[in-house]
Every structure is written in structure tokens, then in C-alpha cells.
Design a protein around this motif. Structure first.
Motif, PDB file in Angstrom:
ATOM      1  N   THR A  22       0.830  -1.213   0.000  1.00 40.81           N
ATOM      2  CA  THR A  22       0.000   0.000   0.000  1.00 40.81           C
ATOM      3  C   THR A  22       0.861   1.258   0.000  1.00 40.81           C
ATOM      4  N   ASN A  23       2.012   1.196   0.667  1.00 45.34           N
ATOM      5  CA  ASN A  23       2.939   2.332   0.641  1.00 45.34           C
ATOM      6  C   ASN A  23       3.419   2.587  -0.782  1.00 45.34           C
ATOM      7  N   THR A  24       3.728   1.515  -1.499  1.00 46.07           N
ATOM      8  CA  THR A  24       4.159   1.646  -2.888  1.00 46.07           C
ATOM      9  C   THR A  24       3.055   2.272  -3.740  1.00 46.07           C
ATOM     10  N   LEU A  25       1.821   1.831  -3.534  1.00 47.50           N
ATOM     11  CA  LEU A  25       0.697   2.421  -4.270  1.00 47.50           C
ATOM     12  C   LEU A  25       0.545   3.908  -3.932  1.00 47.50           C
ATOM     13  N   GLY A  26       0.731   4.255  -2.664  1.00 41.43           N
ATOM     14  CA  GLY A  26       0.676   5.663  -2.264  1.00 41.43           C
ATOM     15  C   GLY A  26       1.748   6.486  -2.945  1.00 41.43           C
ATOM     16  N   THR A  27       2.933   5.898  -3.086  1.00 40.45           N
ATOM     17  CA  THR A  27       4.022   6.590  -3.781  1.00 40.45           C
ATOM     18  C   THR A  27       3.677   6.793  -5.254  1.00 40.45           C
ATOM     19  N   LEU A  28       3.042   5.806  -5.861  1.00 43.85           N
ATOM     20  CA  LEU A  28       2.619   5.945  -7.261  1.00 43.85           C
ATOM     21  C   LEU A  28       1.557   7.038  -7.411  1.00 43.85           C
ATOM     22  N   VAL A  29       0.691   7.167  -6.411  1.00 43.36           N
ATOM     23  CA  VAL A  29      -0.295   8.255  -6.436  1.00 43.36           C
ATOM     24  C   VAL A  29       0.410   9.603  -6.346  1.00 43.36           C
ATOM     25  N   LEU A  84       0.213  12.485  -9.107  1.00 42.45           N
ATOM     26  CA  LEU A  84      -0.170  13.846  -8.745  1.00 42.45           C
ATOM     27  C   LEU A  84       0.842  14.861  -9.268  1.00 42.45           C
ATOM     28  N   VAL A  85       2.123  14.519  -9.204  1.00 46.07           N
ATOM     29  CA  VAL A  85       3.170  15.403  -9.753  1.00 46.07           C
ATOM     30  C   VAL A  85       2.954  15.597 -11.249  1.00 46.07           C
ATOM     31  N   VAL A  86       2.641  14.517 -11.947  1.00 41.49           N
ATOM     32  CA  VAL A  86       2.397  14.613 -13.390  1.00 41.49           C
ATOM     33  C   VAL A  86       1.187  15.510 -13.665  1.00 41.49           C
ATOM     34  N   VAL A  87       0.098  15.293 -12.929  1.00 42.99           N
ATOM     35  CA  VAL A  87      -1.117  16.094 -13.122  1.00 42.99           C
ATOM     36  C   VAL A  87      -0.823  17.570 -12.883  1.00 42.99           C
ATOM     37  N   LEU A  88      -0.123  17.875 -11.816  1.00 42.28           N
ATOM     38  CA  LEU A  88       0.172  19.285 -11.515  1.00 42.28           C
ATOM     39  C   LEU A  88       1.084  19.909 -12.563  1.00 42.28           C
ATOM     40  N   ASN A  89       2.068  19.159 -13.041  1.00 45.27           N
ATOM     41  CA  ASN A  89       2.950  19.687 -14.083  1.00 45.27           C
ATOM     42  C   ASN A  89       2.201  19.917 -15.390  1.00 45.27           C
ATOM     43  N   VAL A  90       1.328  18.983 -15.748  1.00 43.48           N
ATOM     44  CA  VAL A  90       0.525  19.160 -16.962  1.00 43.48           C
ATOM     45  C   VAL A  90      -0.364  20.387 -16.813  1.00 43.48           C
ATOM     46  N   ASP A  91      -0.944  20.579 -15.639  1.00 45.43           N
ATOM     47  CA  ASP A  91      -1.800  21.745 -15.407  1.00 45.43           C
ATOM     48  C   ASP A  91      -1.004  23.043 -15.538  1.00 45.43           C
ATOM     49  N   MET A  97      -8.741  16.314  -8.379  1.00 44.76           N
ATOM     50  CA  MET A  97      -7.735  15.244  -8.351  1.00 44.76           C
ATOM     51  C   MET A  97      -6.760  15.424  -7.184  1.00 44.76           C
ATOM     52  N   VAL A  98      -6.412  16.666  -6.869  1.00 40.62           N
ATOM     53  CA  VAL A  98      -5.516  16.924  -5.731  1.00 40.62           C
ATOM     54  C   VAL A  98      -6.209  16.526  -4.433  1.00 40.62           C
ATOM     55  N   GLN A  99      -7.456  16.930  -4.249  1.00 42.10           N
ATOM     56  CA  GLN A  99      -8.206  16.552  -3.052  1.00 42.10           C
ATOM     57  C   GLN A  99      -8.287  15.033  -2.919  1.00 42.10           C
ATOM     58  N   PHE A 100      -8.636  14.374  -3.981  1.00 42.75           N
ATOM     59  CA  PHE A 100      -8.772  12.919  -4.027  1.00 42.75           C
ATOM     60  C   PHE A 100      -7.434  12.259  -3.692  1.00 42.75           C
ATOM     61  N   SER A 101      -6.368  12.762  -4.295  1.00 46.21           N
ATOM     62  CA  SER A 101      -5.043  12.154  -4.141  1.00 46.21           C
ATOM     63  C   SER A 101      -4.490  12.287  -2.730  1.00 46.21           C
ATOM     64  N   VAL A 102      -4.717  13.408  -2.090  1.00 50.23           N
ATOM     65  CA  VAL A 102      -4.169  13.620  -0.753  1.00 50.23           C
ATOM     66  C   VAL A 102      -4.718  12.578   0.223  1.00 50.23           C
ATOM     67  N   PRO A 121     -13.839   4.929  -4.026  1.00 51.64           N
ATOM     68  CA  PRO A 121     -12.427   4.566  -3.845  1.00 51.64           C
ATOM     69  C   PRO A 121     -11.795   5.212  -2.607  1.00 51.64           C
ATOM     70  N   VAL A 122     -12.195   6.432  -2.298  1.00 56.18           N
ATOM     71  CA  VAL A 122     -11.670   7.117  -1.117  1.00 56.18           C
ATOM     72  C   VAL A 122     -12.098   6.369   0.142  1.00 56.18           C
TER      73      VAL A 122
END
Length: 177
Positions: free
Chosen positions: A20-27, A31-38, A55-60, A143-144
Motif C-alpha cells: 500500500t505504501n508503494t501504491l501511495g508513492t505511485l499516487v 499527482l506530480v504529473v497532473v500538476l505539471n501538466v496543469d 484530483m488533488v483533493q482525491f489524491s491527498v 475509492p476514497v
């Protein structure tokens, strides 16, 4: 027999926490990709990426509850250990018992959170409730709620393993032996 079953349960819980930690790291990376694209879309095209805020709210929330079990596993949950360290140098058995009590209370609280959020997950799964701006960008709530339930249930299990084993990091203690 019971000791080997407990060790097996501990290994499974630790492996799930690492996963689950690994999945959190992937999230986090997503999120970094989404913010950079934005940022790039705003700067170059004057057109922000729709749903970035959602997406930021969801990801946090996903990041916190996906990484929580591993934080508990490696004993890095934020708390003040100053008093326990002071007591531990003079009275190690008192400090060990206090740690067990703290871990037991933490297990109870995590279990209560999981118990409360599981019916919410089922409700959100059934109703397919969503958050966001209809017609612009929406995400489902389930999912949350699922991640909160799984993260707190797994944290509860890890705290219980710590209480039973009387070690804060049972998997690491076994490796030293």
C-alpha cells in the motif's frame, strides 16, 4: 503452531503495508504529473487542466491512507517519545508496558475508523455518489472510502501485532535475531 501462524500473519500484514505504501508513492508521482501538466497547460495554452483541484483533493486522502500502514509498521507515526525514552532508560519494563498500551489504544482507534467507514464505502459503492463539478469533472467517492477502510484496518492489525509481540517493529526485531 500458534507462533508460526502469528509470524505468518505478521509477514502478510507487513507485505500488505509495503504494497500500500508503494501504491501511495505511485499516487504521489501521478499527482506530480497532473500538476505539471496543469502548469504547462496554463502557461502555454492558457487552458488549465480540468479537474486538477478535485484530483488533488482525491489524491491527498489516498496518499495518507495508503501510506499509513507502512508508517505504523516501521514505527514512524508522529508522536512524542521523549517521556518514553526518559522512562525507558531507568525503567525499561514500564516504558515497554506504556508502549503496549499506546499501541492498544491506537489499534482500537484505527479499528473504529475502519468500522465506521466500511458502511460508508458500501453506501457509496451502491449509490455511485461522486464529487466534483457535474458536467466539468467528477470522481466517485467509493475509492476514497475503500482506501480509508483498508488503510485503517491494516493499521489496526499492525498495531495489534505490536501489542501481542510486545515489540514496536516485530519484523525488524526478528531480522536482528
Amino acid at each position: 503452531m500458534l507462533k508460526s501462524a502469528f509470524a505468518g500473519l505478521s509477514r502478510v500484514a507487513n507485505a500488505l503495508a509495503i504494497t500500500t505504501n508503494t501504491l501511495g508513492t505511485l499516487v504521489v508521482l501521478a499527482l506530480v504529473v497532473v500538476l505539471n501538466v496543469d502548469v504547462i497547460a496554463r502557461g502555454l495554452f492558457d487552458a488549465p487542466l480540468k479537474g486538477t483541484y478535485e484530483m488533488v483533493q482525491f489524491s491527498v486522502v489516498l496518499i495518507v491512507f495508503l501510506q499509513l500502514p507502512d508508517v505504523v509498521r516501521v514505527d514512524r507515526l508522529t508522536r512524542s517519545d521523549g517521556f518514553l525514552s526518559l522512562i525507558g532508560s531507568k525503567r525499561p519494563s514500564v516504558a515497554a508496558n506504556m508502549r503496549r498500551i499506546i499501541n492498544a489504544v491506537s489499534a482500537i482507534l484505527m479499528g473504529l475508523i475502519a468500522y465506521i467507514t466500511f458502511p460508508e464505502f458500501l453506501h457509496m459503492w451502491e449509490t455511485q455518489d461522486y464529487f466534483g463539478v457535474p458536467g466539468l469533472f467528477t470522481l466517485p467517492w467509493w475509492p476514497v472510502k475503500l482506501v480509508i477502510t483498508v488503510g485503517t484496518a491494516l493499521s489496526c492489525l499492525i498495531f495489534l501485532i505490536k501489542v501481542v509481540s510486545a515489540q514496536d517493529r516485530p519484523d525488524l526485531e526478528e531480522a536482528r535475531s
